[in-house]
Write a protein that holds these residues in place. Structure first.
Motif, mmCIF file in Angstrom:
data_model
loop_
_atom_site.group_PDB
_atom_site.id
_atom_site.type_symbol
_atom_site.label_atom_id
_atom_site.label_comp_id
_atom_site.label_asym_id
_atom_site.label_seq_id
_atom_site.Cartn_x
_atom_site.Cartn_y
_atom_site.Cartn_z
ATOM 1 N N ASP A 47 69.308 49.040 45.171
ATOM 2 C CA ASP A 47 70.552 48.261 45.255
ATOM 3 C C ASP A 47 71.701 49.078 45.837
ATOM 4 O OD1 ASP A 47 69.204 46.173 44.033
ATOM 5 O OD2 ASP A 47 69.803 46.784 42.016
ATOM 6 N N TYR A 48 71.420 50.249 46.376
ATOM 7 C CA TYR A 48 72.484 51.135 46.855
ATOM 8 C C TYR A 48 73.315 50.490 47.965
ATOM 9 C CZ TYR A 48 74.789 55.205 48.926
ATOM 10 O OH TYR A 48 75.722 56.065 49.428
ATOM 11 N N SER A 49 72.654 49.879 48.953
ATOM 12 C CA SER A 49 73.374 49.283 50.091
ATOM 13 C C SER A 49 74.277 48.144 49.642
ATOM 14 C CB SER A 49 72.381 48.789 51.144
ATOM 15 O OG SER A 49 71.622 49.856 51.660
ATOM 16 N N ALA A 50 73.750 47.285 48.748
ATOM 17 C CA ALA A 50 74.552 46.164 48.249
ATOM 18 C C ALA A 50 75.742 46.665 47.440
ATOM 19 C CB ALA A 50 73.681 45.234 47.400
ATOM 20 N N LEU A 51 75.528 47.709 46.640
ATOM 21 C CA LEU A 51 76.621 48.253 45.836
ATOM 22 C C LEU A 51 77.659 48.941 46.724
ATOM 23 C CD1 LEU A 51 77.824 48.795 43.067
ATOM 24 C CD2 LEU A 51 76.412 50.844 42.898
ATOM 25 N N ARG A 52 77.207 49.598 47.793
ATOM 26 C CA ARG A 52 78.151 50.229 48.724
ATOM 27 C C ARG A 52 79.056 49.182 49.365
ATOM 28 N NH1 ARG A 52 75.427 53.080 53.676
ATOM 29 N NH2 ARG A 52 74.927 50.880 54.057
ATOM 30 N N SER A 53 78.479 48.051 49.768
ATOM 31 C CA SER A 53 79.284 46.976 50.350
ATOM 32 C C SER A 53 80.276 46.420 49.333
ATOM 33 C CB SER A 53 78.360 45.859 50.853
ATOM 34 O OG SER A 53 79.091 44.767 51.333
ATOM 35 N N ALA A 54 79.833 46.268 48.065
ATOM 36 C CA ALA A 54 80.717 45.746 47.018
ATOM 37 C C ALA A 54 81.867 46.711 46.745
ATOM 38 C CB ALA A 54 79.915 45.489 45.745
ATOM 39 N N LYS A 111 84.469 46.525 49.608
ATOM 40 C CA LYS A 111 85.290 45.315 49.576
ATOM 41 C C LYS A 111 86.283 45.346 48.418
ATOM 42 C CE LYS A 111 81.722 42.496 51.787
ATOM 43 N NZ LYS A 111 80.682 41.471 51.600
ATOM 44 N N LEU A 112 85.864 45.926 47.298
ATOM 45 C CA LEU A 112 86.755 45.973 46.141
ATOM 46 C C LEU A 112 87.851 47.013 46.337
ATOM 47 C CD1 LEU A 112 87.178 44.561 43.514
ATOM 48 C CD2 LEU A 112 85.665 46.181 42.384
ATOM 49 N N THR A 113 87.541 48.127 46.983
ATOM 50 C CA THR A 113 88.576 49.127 47.246
ATOM 51 C C THR A 113 89.561 48.644 48.311
ATOM 52 O OG1 THR A 113 87.012 50.220 48.750
ATOM 53 C CG2 THR A 113 87.241 51.140 46.546
ATOM 54 N N LEU A 114 89.149 47.689 49.142
ATOM 55 C CA LEU A 114 90.100 47.070 50.069
ATOM 56 C C LEU A 114 91.190 46.344 49.298
ATOM 57 C CD1 LEU A 114 90.907 46.037 52.960
ATOM 58 C CD2 LEU A 114 89.402 44.106 52.530
ATOM 59 N N ASN A 115 90.811 45.686 48.195
ATOM 60 C CA ASN A 115 91.762 44.950 47.374
ATOM 61 C C ASN A 115 92.477 45.846 46.371
ATOM 62 O OD1 ASN A 115 91.893 42.693 44.750
ATOM 63 N ND2 ASN A 115 92.780 42.180 46.724
ATOM 64 N N ASP A 116 91.901 47.007 46.076
ATOM 65 C CA ASP A 116 92.500 47.955 45.132
ATOM 66 C C ASP A 116 92.514 49.327 45.803
ATOM 67 O OD1 ASP A 116 93.417 49.425 43.030
ATOM 68 O OD2 ASP A 116 91.849 48.856 41.616
ATOM 69 N N SER A 117 93.574 49.582 46.570
ATOM 70 C CA SER A 117 93.632 50.794 47.382
ATOM 71 C C SER A 117 93.921 52.055 46.577
ATOM 72 C CB SER A 117 94.710 50.643 48.460
ATOM 73 O OG SER A 117 95.980 50.454 47.866
ATOM 74 N N SER A 118 94.215 51.926 45.283
ATOM 75 C CA SER A 118 94.506 53.109 44.478
ATOM 76 C C SER A 118 93.239 53.843 44.051
ATOM 77 C CB SER A 118 95.313 52.716 43.236
ATOM 78 O OG SER A 118 94.600 51.773 42.457
ATOM 79 N N VAL A 119 92.068 53.268 44.307
ATOM 80 C CA VAL A 119 90.798 53.911 43.964
ATOM 81 C C VAL A 119 90.361 54.803 45.124
ATOM 82 C CG1 VAL A 119 88.376 53.546 43.339
ATOM 83 C CG2 VAL A 119 90.120 51.969 42.520
ATOM 84 N N THR A 120 90.047 56.057 44.829
ATOM 85 C CA THR A 120 89.530 56.969 45.850
ATOM 86 C C THR A 120 88.013 57.044 45.724
ATOM 87 O OG1 THR A 120 89.785 58.901 44.404
ATOM 88 C CG2 THR A 120 91.635 58.342 45.837
ATOM 89 N N VAL A 121 87.327 57.099 46.860
ATOM 90 C CA VAL A 121 85.861 57.053 46.891
ATOM 91 C C VAL A 121 85.335 58.258 47.656
ATOM 92 C CG1 VAL A 121 83.833 55.697 47.519
ATOM 93 C CG2 VAL A 121 85.939 54.531 46.858
ATOM 94 N N LYS A 122 84.356 58.945 47.067
ATOM 95 C CA LYS A 122 83.690 60.066 47.723
ATOM 96 C C LYS A 122 82.208 60.014 47.372
ATOM 97 C CE LYS A 122 83.831 65.106 48.201
ATOM 98 N NZ LYS A 122 84.429 66.366 47.687
ATOM 99 N N ARG A 123 81.366 60.131 48.395
ATOM 100 C CA ARG A 123 79.922 60.061 48.157
ATOM 101 C C ARG A 123 79.461 61.234 47.303
ATOM 102 N NH1 ARG A 123 76.289 58.588 53.266
ATOM 103 N NH2 ARG A 123 74.808 58.623 51.552
ATOM 104 N N ASP A 124 78.471 60.958 46.427
ATOM 105 C CA ASP A 124 77.974 61.964 45.496
ATOM 106 C C ASP A 124 76.496 61.690 45.260
ATOM 107 O OD1 ASP A 124 77.979 64.103 43.828
ATOM 108 O OD2 ASP A 124 78.945 63.106 42.144
#
Length: 687
Positions: free
Chosen positions: A387-394, A397-410
């Motif tokens: 489910d990695y690809s589907a979760l990455r897309s989710a 899209k959610l960080t587009l609506n909530d820009s205060s979240v920072t994302v870094k691959r791990d």
């Protein structure tokens, strides 16, 4: 009526019988026709609208046919009727649960944006998580039309969250406004987030209109609150407006004061088009829907615009204002706020803080927004790696609506590929996780939250490798060994606590247990005190607010702001299950609190992990030294039940055989940690 139904039935059966959706409608018509026949109702009557009836012909008594649709036509507005002088942009700010959303509902009703019904509760809170928790998570915009002294004004309202974890939404909303309504509860008075939001608006040099809400409550004391506002904020009590948003008392005066006190925006229509993207969301059919504030010129449907961030060119497909639902317009002018659809199909194309300008007239980009500074970090991994690809897309899209979240691959040896996410607080993290599950049906594992520590390197080789003497640690897996470090630094916050003076001793005791240092204490009136403490962020981020509310009977409020870093004696503590380290439960703690924290985590894990067929040893360790242990007893079958006496060696043989089997199960068995255990084990109960 039956004749009309027969005509409709024949129309659908002749043209659309091959489609499943219409077969379902035909079946509904048959059931309705049978019921009418059984009731003997042969008179012509109006056909009721059903949610699945779209463009169904309605037959009147004179056999003329009209068409209706369940989708109401969107009203179009001519925005050229509102010059800059008759535009007011303002937001509503307050502490949590002081009545911001209720006041927004009344303002929408009074200006005709929504119908006045008893069901109008939290109209602007559109997310499911907002309805369930009863709090505002996302700032929402609405355009209102209000007539004052014979002239119609355009009022752009932004309803903001009240919790400290969503203060970034408040700061972004303030940047698009010229004034604010500062709501204060007439019963509770000034709270910690009231003070924080006031200074946000004050530093932005906005007009502040104090509004005292809930004057209809039995214990309301608006005079006491007016004294607090005058003493803390230096605003004359004569400027305060007393209202009851629930009953609508004096709400009309709020609209009048908005027009009189708040200045119009400084934008000019004669300048080239320039707009700021202050919010956005993703629509599966239209792509990115951007909320924009026009700072100059005008933009119309069909215009070619350019993104200053990416340099890409787009064509404007749709424009409109929010009332609070989308209402299309042909043009947006300087000083106005609305939404835009421009064919942006990728999530990365709409950056909050981006500047949009006309292709024909390039302009200098607007300053944008100061990036949010994460206070809490947590790892997020899919339960199933497929489910990695589907979760990455989710997540995108959610960080587009909530820009205060920072994302870094791990990535993790135990959990696979995932992300390291940065949040503004623990509630922010829980809401983000809940939105992933509700809006995108995603199932994730969230690791224990940590705060960003720093370490000062002592080795010249490591300094050269990292390019700096000081490094930031956002994951316990990155925690460097003490031998290569000269000192560790932990983040500090300046906390503000406002509470009745009856609870001062208990609150002081709680703060001292969290390694806090008192900075100031002042009475804001005869019975309420405001205290300022310097806290280590790690001590307040998980459960401090809950304990503070509990010991003060819900009267205390808490807010904090960043206060730099301070040297601390930190160590990494591992949690072992049957000797195997659980990577997602590894934490960084202060050495003085290592034993108590490890013992508490082991006890909570013992309560959270279900019993197995084999014994489970739960241990907390620092390096190779075990500092705490709890044992989860195994389910035990009574193998001696069939022995009715006889030699004792027979019983011992059966018990030895059972022990060997359980030892083997313990060696090869896997222990599954429930998802809710990752946050539960960190919570402490202070005495």
């Amino acid at each position: 009526m039956i004749t009309a139904l027969n005509m409709i039935f024949s129309l659908y059966s002749s043209q659309f019988v091959y489609k499943t959706i219409f077969c379902r409608r035909i079946l509904d018509f048959r059931i309705l026709r049978t019921r009418l026949r059984n009731q003997g109702n042969h008179t012509t009557c109006t056909i009721l609208r059903h949610r699945w009836m779209k463009n169904v012909p309605v037959f009147s008594q004179n056999n003329t046919t009209t068409m209706f649709s369940t989708q109401p036509e969107k009203e179009h507005f001519d925005m050229s009727e509102f010059p800059v002088e008759r535009i007011r942009n303002f937001s509503i700010i307050a502490h949590i649960d002081h009545g911001k959303s209720t006041l927004a509902d009344r303002l929408l009703e009074m200006t005709g944006a929504i119908a006045k019904t008893e069901r109008n509760k939290q109209v602007l809170d559109k997310l499911q998580v907002e309805r369930e928790r009863g709090i505002t998570v996302k700032a929402q915009t609405a355009s209102l039309f209000y007539t004052h002294q014979g002239q119609t004004y355009l009022l752009n309202l932004i309803d903001t969250p009240g919790h400290v974890d969503f203060s970034y939404e408040v700061s972004r909303s303030i940047s698009a406004c010229q004034g604010v309504l500062l709501i204060v509860d007439a019963n509770q008075g000034i709270q910690a987030q009231t003070v924080a939001n006031f200074y946000l608006a004050f530093e932005a040099q906005l007009t502040i209109i104090p509004v005292i809400n809930k004057i209809d409550l039995k214990n309301a004391d608006p005079e006491r609150v007016e004294k607090q506002i005058e003493k803390v904020f230096d605003i004359p009590r004569e400027e305060c407006i007393r209202i009851s948003a629930k009953l609508g008392t004096n709400v009309n005066q709020v609209l009048q004061e908005v027009i009189v006190r708040i200045p119009p925006p400084t934008a000019r229509t004669e300048e080239p088009f320039r707009a700021l993207v202050f919010d956005s969301n993703f629509d599966h059919y239209r792509g990115v829907v951007a909320n924009i504030a026009v700072f100059g010129g005008q933009v119309s449907k069909g215009d070619r615009i350019v993104s200053a961030y990416l340099g890409k060119t787009y064509e404007v497909n749709e424009l409109g204002i929010l009332r609070p639902e989308e209402s299309p317009t042909s043009t947006l002018y300087a000083g106005q706020v609305g939404y835009m659809v421009a064919g942006m199909k990728e999530v990365k194309e709409a950056q909050i803080g981006d500047t949009l300008y006309s292709l024909k007239q390039p302009v200098e980009a607007l300053p944008g927004f100061k990036p949010a500074k994460p206070m809490v970090f947590a790892g997020m991994y899919p339960v199933d790696q497929s489910d990695y690809s589907a979760l990455r897309s989710a997540v995108e899209k959610l960080t587009l609506n909530d820009s205060s979240v920072t994302v870094k691959r791990d990535s993790s040896l135990a959990l696979g590929a995932g992300w390291r996410l940065g949040f503004l607080g623990l509630l922010h993290m829980e809401v983000f996780n809940q939105r992933l599950e509700q809006e995108y049906n995603a199932s994730v594992i969230v690791t224990a939250p940590t705060v960003p520590y720093r370490a000062v390197l002592s080795s010249p080789r490591l300094i050269k490798e990292h390019g700096a003497q000081e490094i930031t640690i956002v994951s316990p897996a990155q925690f460097p060994d003490r031998s290569v470090i000269s000192e560790y630094l932990e983040p500090m916050v300046l906390g503000t606590i406002i509470a009745p003076d009856d609870y001062i001793s208990r609150i002081m005791s709680l703060c001292l247990n969290r390694r806090a240092l008192q900075k100031n204490m002042v009475y804001i009136d005869e019975h309420r005190v405001m205290m300022k403490y310097l806290f280590p962020l790690n001590e307040v981020v998980v459960d401090f607010y809950d304990l503070l509310k509990s010991m003060s009977s819900g009267y205390a409020s808490f807010d904090y702001e960043e206060a730099g870093y301070q040297a601390a004696d930190l160590i990494k503590m591992d949690i072992l299950l049957n000797g195997r380290p659980v990577e997602e439960l590894t934490t960084i703690v202060h050495r003085d609190k290592a034993y108590s924290a490890g013992k508490a985590m082991c006890e909570r894990l013992k309560d959270s992990i279900p019993r197995q067929m084999f014994e489970i040893a739960v241990q907390a360790s620092i390096g190779s030294k075990v500092i705490a242990r709890e044992t989860i007893k195994a389910f035990r079958k009574n193998v001696l039940a069939k022995c009715y006496g006889g030699d004792v060696t027979r019983k011992m043989k059966l018990l030895k055989k059972q022990a060997e089997g359980k030892k083997k199960m313990r060696r090869i068995g896997n222990v599954d940690v429930p998802k809710d255990a990752f946050i539960n084990v960190l919570k402490r109960k202070d005495k």
